[in-house]
Design an enzyme around this catalytic site. Sequence first.
Site, PDB file in Angstrom:
ATOM      1  N   ARG A   1       5.574   5.884  14.711  1.00 22.37           N
ATOM      2  CA  ARG A   1       5.337   6.335  13.332  1.00 22.37           C
ATOM      3  C   ARG A   1       4.871   7.787  13.297  1.00 22.37           C
ATOM      4  NH1 ARG A   1       1.122   3.048   9.562  1.00 22.37           N
ATOM      5  NH2 ARG A   1      -0.399   4.063  10.894  1.00 22.37           N
TER       6      ARG A   1
ATOM      7  N   HIS B   1       0.827  -1.211   0.000  1.00 22.58           N
ATOM      8  CA  HIS B   1       0.000   0.000   0.000  1.00 22.58           C
ATOM      9  C   HIS B   1       0.860   1.260   0.000  1.00 22.58           C
ATOM     10  CE1 HIS B   1       0.902  -0.701   4.275  1.00 22.58           C
ATOM     11  NE2 HIS B   1       0.606   0.554   4.533  1.00 22.58           N
TER      12      HIS B   1
ATOM     13  N   HIS C   1       4.715   0.138   0.373  1.00 16.93           N
ATOM     14  CA  HIS C   1       5.403  -0.602   1.433  1.00 16.93           C
ATOM     15  C   HIS C   1       4.509  -1.719   1.960  1.00 16.93           C
ATOM     16  CE1 HIS C   1       3.240   2.594   3.522  1.00 16.93           C
ATOM     17  NE2 HIS C   1       3.219   1.819   4.601  1.00 16.93           N
TER      18      HIS C   1
HETATM   19  C1  SIN Z   1       2.897   0.738   7.966  1.00 18.53           C
HETATM   20  O1  SIN Z   1       2.255   0.168   7.086  1.00 18.53           O
HETATM   21  O2  SIN Z   1       2.965   1.968   8.027  1.00 18.53           O
HETATM   22  C2  SIN Z   1       3.617  -0.088   9.012  1.00 18.53           C
HETATM   23  C3  SIN Z   1       4.964  -0.487   8.549  1.00 18.53           C
HETATM   24  C4  SIN Z   1       5.640  -1.423   9.516  1.00 18.53           C
HETATM   25  O3  SIN Z   1       5.172  -1.623  10.641  1.00 18.53           O
HETATM   26  O4  SIN Z   1       6.672  -1.969   9.131  1.00 18.53           O
END
Ligand code: SIN
Length: 277
Positions: A269, A97, A254
Amino acid sequence: MEVRKVGGYIGAEIMGVDLTTCNEETFQKIKTALWEHGFIYFRDQELTTDEYRQFGQRWGELFVNESPAIEKVPGYAEVEEIRKNPHELSNIGDEWHTDQAHQKNPCMSTILYAKVIPPYGGDTCFASTSAAYDFLSEEMRQKLQGLEAVHSQRFLLEQVAARTGDPDGRFAAGIKKSKGSESIHPVIIAHPENGKACIYVNPSYTTNFVGMTREESKPILDEIYKLILRPEFNARMQWQTNSLALWDNRQVWHYASNDYQGHLRILHRLVVKDSLQ
Ligand code: SIN
């Protein structure tokens, strides 16, 4: 500062920088590296939550996520805690996504900072939609030029819930809340910083092209996805505690690997707003 490429088309490690003290000149070089490589990372960064947020604010206004599926670091509305506890089975993000594609103005970049890392697995994988664009056939380029696509949050949540059975109840509340939360974006975008062409559709959010049904759209989307997922255009981040990574949602997808059942993983995040302007 040294920029060491990870792959031919995507990713770079940035070395020789302390993010708590980096000056404006170095910060501008970091920005240029992100626009060039799509995802970048730093090792061994020791940041307090305040310093982490300040670093995020250098990129622009930070997004405050209201989703019930997202936890926050107490006292920091913008700092999300991406946590998977040992007893939980599902994680956040285990499908390709770009963040918030369903928003009218999706986010520019995402910044993850590793706090607790499982003994194996839990990598974040990346795929370059800008590199893939350069390898589209002329016929496909013609087909996509001028097309728009629909991106739906409900589609994302329903797919995840159906695939996983929502064993930890992460997604049920979001599905209820997200009725009708969708946006339309051009399929080919010009990167706002350097003009390079990027393919802006992804398997999690994109339901169909405008003017086509889902059934008509699917074979075209599948062909594009197959190209973007060629290993040459992909790279993965193997986390260590205190690693910090950024990616540019205009030009990369990602995917958070969910391959560490029984272990704790915690990352913080930050999401920087305003990408397609
Ligand atoms: C995300 O999709 O933002 C999470 C990425 C992760 O936890 O590696």
